[in-house]
Design an enzyme around this catalytic site. Structure first.
Site, PDB file in Angstrom:
ATOM      1  CE  LYS A  41       5.851   6.068   7.052  1.00  0.00           C
ATOM      2  NZ  LYS A  41       5.495   5.388   5.793  1.00  0.00           N
TER       3      LYS A  41
ATOM      4  N   GLY B 287       2.743   0.651   5.379  1.00  0.00           N
ATOM      5  CA  GLY B 287       3.361   1.141   6.614  1.00  0.00           C
ATOM      6  C   GLY B 287       2.500   0.834   7.819  1.00  0.00           C
TER       7      GLY B 287
ATOM      8  CB  ILE C 151      -2.844   6.629   1.830  1.00  0.00           C
ATOM      9  CG1 ILE C 151      -3.262   7.690   2.869  1.00  0.00           C
ATOM     10  CG2 ILE C 151      -1.976   7.244   0.745  1.00  0.00           C
ATOM     11  CD1 ILE C 151      -2.115   8.237   3.708  1.00  0.00           C
TER      12      ILE C 151
ATOM     13  CE1 TYR D 263       4.344   5.793  10.131  1.00  0.00           C
ATOM     14  CE2 TYR D 263       4.395   8.098  10.816  1.00  0.00           C
ATOM     15  CZ  TYR D 263       3.948   7.107   9.949  1.00  0.00           C
ATOM     16  OH  TYR D 263       3.119   7.444   8.910  1.00  0.00           O
TER      17      TYR D 263
ATOM     18  CB  VAL E 149       6.482  -4.819   2.418  1.00  0.00           C
ATOM     19  CG1 VAL E 149       5.336  -4.658   1.450  1.00  0.00           C
ATOM     20  CG2 VAL E 149       6.231  -4.076   3.736  1.00  0.00           C
TER      21      VAL E 149
ATOM     22  NE  ARG F 276      -5.983  -2.246   6.345  1.00  0.00           N
ATOM     23  CZ  ARG F 276      -5.388  -1.774   7.439  1.00  0.00           C
ATOM     24  NH1 ARG F 276      -5.809  -0.659   7.988  1.00  0.00           N
ATOM     25  NH2 ARG F 276      -4.384  -2.424   7.986  1.00  0.00           N
TER      26      ARG F 276
HETATM   27  P1  NAP Z   1      -3.670   2.024   6.841  1.00  0.00           P
HETATM   28  O1  NAP Z   1      -5.051   2.470   6.517  1.00  0.00           O
HETATM   29  O2  NAP Z   1      -3.375   1.482   8.184  1.00  0.00           O
HETATM   30  O3  NAP Z   1      -3.187   0.991   5.714  1.00  0.00           O
HETATM   31  C1  NAP Z   1      -1.921   0.426   5.799  1.00  0.00           C
HETATM   32  C2  NAP Z   1      -1.683  -0.406   4.570  1.00  0.00           C
HETATM   33  O4  NAP Z   1      -0.353  -0.959   4.647  1.00  0.00           O
HETATM   34  C3  NAP Z   1      -2.641  -1.572   4.458  1.00  0.00           C
HETATM   35  O5  NAP Z   1      -2.886  -1.827   3.095  1.00  0.00           O
HETATM   36  C4  NAP Z   1      -1.837  -2.717   5.064  1.00  0.00           C
HETATM   37  O6  NAP Z   1      -2.219  -3.987   4.589  1.00  0.00           O
HETATM   38  C5  NAP Z   1      -0.457  -2.384   4.552  1.00  0.00           C
HETATM   39  N1  NAP Z   1       0.599  -3.023   5.333  1.00  0.00           N
HETATM   40  C6  NAP Z   1       0.920  -2.773   6.621  1.00  0.00           C
HETATM   41  N2  NAP Z   1       1.945  -3.550   7.003  1.00  0.00           N
HETATM   42  C7  NAP Z   1       2.265  -4.327   5.929  1.00  0.00           C
HETATM   43  C8  NAP Z   1       3.211  -5.330   5.702  1.00  0.00           C
HETATM   44  N3  NAP Z   1       4.090  -5.722   6.650  1.00  0.00           N
HETATM   45  N4  NAP Z   1       3.255  -5.913   4.475  1.00  0.00           N
HETATM   46  C9  NAP Z   1       2.385  -5.547   3.512  1.00  0.00           C
HETATM   47  N5  NAP Z   1       1.454  -4.587   3.666  1.00  0.00           N
HETATM   48  C10 NAP Z   1       1.394  -3.985   4.866  1.00  0.00           C
HETATM   49  O7  NAP Z   1      -2.632   3.235   6.655  1.00  0.00           O
HETATM   50  P2  NAP Z   1      -2.684   4.559   5.777  1.00  0.00           P
HETATM   51  O8  NAP Z   1      -3.063   5.670   6.668  1.00  0.00           O
HETATM   52  O9  NAP Z   1      -3.416   4.330   4.516  1.00  0.00           O
HETATM   53  O10 NAP Z   1      -1.108   4.733   5.500  1.00  0.00           O
HETATM   54  C11 NAP Z   1      -0.514   4.430   4.256  1.00  0.00           C
HETATM   55  C12 NAP Z   1       0.904   4.994   4.282  1.00  0.00           C
HETATM   56  O11 NAP Z   1       0.818   6.408   4.495  1.00  0.00           O
HETATM   57  C13 NAP Z   1       1.761   4.444   5.400  1.00  0.00           C
HETATM   58  O12 NAP Z   1       3.085   4.280   4.965  1.00  0.00           O
HETATM   59  C14 NAP Z   1       1.687   5.525   6.448  1.00  0.00           C
HETATM   60  O13 NAP Z   1       2.815   5.514   7.283  1.00  0.00           O
HETATM   61  C15 NAP Z   1       1.634   6.762   5.578  1.00  0.00           C
HETATM   62  N6  NAP Z   1       1.084   7.925   6.250  1.00  0.00           N
HETATM   63  C16 NAP Z   1      -0.175   7.929   6.740  1.00  0.00           C
HETATM   64  C17 NAP Z   1      -0.662   9.067   7.382  1.00  0.00           C
HETATM   65  C18 NAP Z   1      -2.036   9.166   7.935  1.00  0.00           C
HETATM   66  O14 NAP Z   1      -2.328  10.175   8.605  1.00  0.00           O
HETATM   67  N7  NAP Z   1      -2.934   8.199   7.689  1.00  0.00           N
HETATM   68  C19 NAP Z   1       0.167  10.180   7.522  1.00  0.00           C
HETATM   69  C20 NAP Z   1       1.454  10.126   7.013  1.00  0.00           C
HETATM   70  C21 NAP Z   1       1.898   9.005   6.367  1.00  0.00           C
HETATM   71  P3  NAP Z   1      -3.354  -4.884   5.346  1.00  0.00           P
HETATM   72  O15 NAP Z   1      -4.655  -4.227   5.047  1.00  0.00           O
HETATM   73  O16 NAP Z   1      -3.242  -6.200   4.711  1.00  0.00           O
HETATM   74  O17 NAP Z   1      -3.025  -4.875   6.797  1.00  0.00           O
END
Ligand code: NAP
Length: 234
Positions: A145, A78, A14, A141, A50, A12
């Site tokens: 990061k 993450g 990003i 976090y 992971v 889901r």
């Molecule tokens: P999200 O919608 O919460 O999705 C997180 C994803 O990571 C999901 O696919 C989840 O899998 C997977 N995940 C989490 N823990 C895991 C684990 N232990 N092992 C395997 N998979 C795991 O987050 P997002 O916003 O798309 O974020 C994606 C990345 O971008 C992250 O690294 C986040 O820190 C970074 N980021 C996000 C933002 C933001 O504003 N959204 C900003 C900066 C950086 P499940 O669906 O199976 O739980």
């Protein structure tokens, strides 16, 4: 030519947008996440944590056996467990470090050997602007990061001569499940966006696609912020 692309956290947000970008390019995308959910069109999906290095090694090995050397690894999985540092539990600290930093190292380590052997490949870590701007409640976090930048630049120098690039994409505030629950930190961050809008997952996916593409073969060890201008100058 169709590449073997591994995307962690592809279920889901990003990661799903990144997986969809490469599927659209005609690549064979292997998705990894805790749930094992994956966008339509992925070649394969693994349900794993992971932070479990053995599970990561086994999944990457199986993916290489089926799809060949990894062309692109997008290290995106993450979590956040926000809380002010004075009240942050050991468990909150360790869960984020284990997933966002340990898990990233395990994924990169498992994928890079096949790239080095093939003398080509791209590793792209999804960091955040949190370590550059500082966000109250995100000490765990931001530390994880920030660690990705040091990890990426060290790896970049280890493999540069083998034709493998290692870069970091640092998103700002992106509209996903992760930011739904940010609470006060979301307001702090939203007020800092010069472009006046929260980013979409596709904003990040396009930049990842660029870094993995032929036009970016001379870029390594870089950090690209995708943040509507939030972190400029940091
Ligand atoms: P999200 O919608 O919460 O999705 C997180 C994803 O990571 C999901 O696919 C989840 O899998 C997977 N995940 C989490 N823990 C895991 C684990 N232990 N092992 C395997 N998979 C795991 O987050 P997002 O916003 O798309 O974020 C994606 C990345 O971008 C992250 O690294 C986040 O820190 C970074 N980021 C996000 C933002 C933001 O504003 N959204 C900003 C900066 C950086 P499940 O669906 O199976 O739980």
């Amino acid at each position: 030519m169709s590449r073997h692309v591994i995307v962690t956290g592809a279920s889901r947000g990003i990661g799903a947008a990144i997986a969809e970008f490469f599927i659209h390019e005609g690549d064979r995308v292997v998705a990894m996440s805790r749930s094992g959910d994956a966008p339509d069109g992925c070649a394969k999906s693994f349900a794993l944590d992971v932070a479990d290095s053995r599970a990561v090694n086994e999944a990457v090995k199986a993916a290489i056996e089926e799809f060949g050397p990894v062309g692109v690894a997008v290290v995106n999985a993450g979590v956040t467990r926000d809380g002010l540092a004075m009240r942050m539990s050991d468990e909150q600290w360790h869960e984020v470090i284990a997933t966002d930093l340990d898990g990233a190292f395990y994924t990169a380590r498992a994928t890079m050997a096949s790239m080095v052997r093939a003398r080509t490949g791209s590793i792209i870590f999804i960091s955040s602007i949190s370590p550059f701007v500082g966000v109250p409640g995100q000490a765990n976090y931001a530390a994880a990061k920030a660690g990705l930048v040091g990890l990426a630049r060290s790896l970049a120098k280890e493999v540069a001569a083998r034709g493998v690039t290692v870069n970091v994409v640092a998103p700002g505030l992106i509209d996903t499940d992760m930011t739904t629950d940010l609470g006060a930190a979301k307001d702090t961050m939203a007020a800092m966006i010069p472009m006046g809008r929260i980013g979409q997952p596709s904003d990040v996916a396009g930049v990842v696609g660029f870094l993995a593409g032929n036009q970016a073969r001379y870029i390594t060890g870089a950090v690209l912020c995708v943040d509507g201008g939030m972190a400029m100058g940091h």
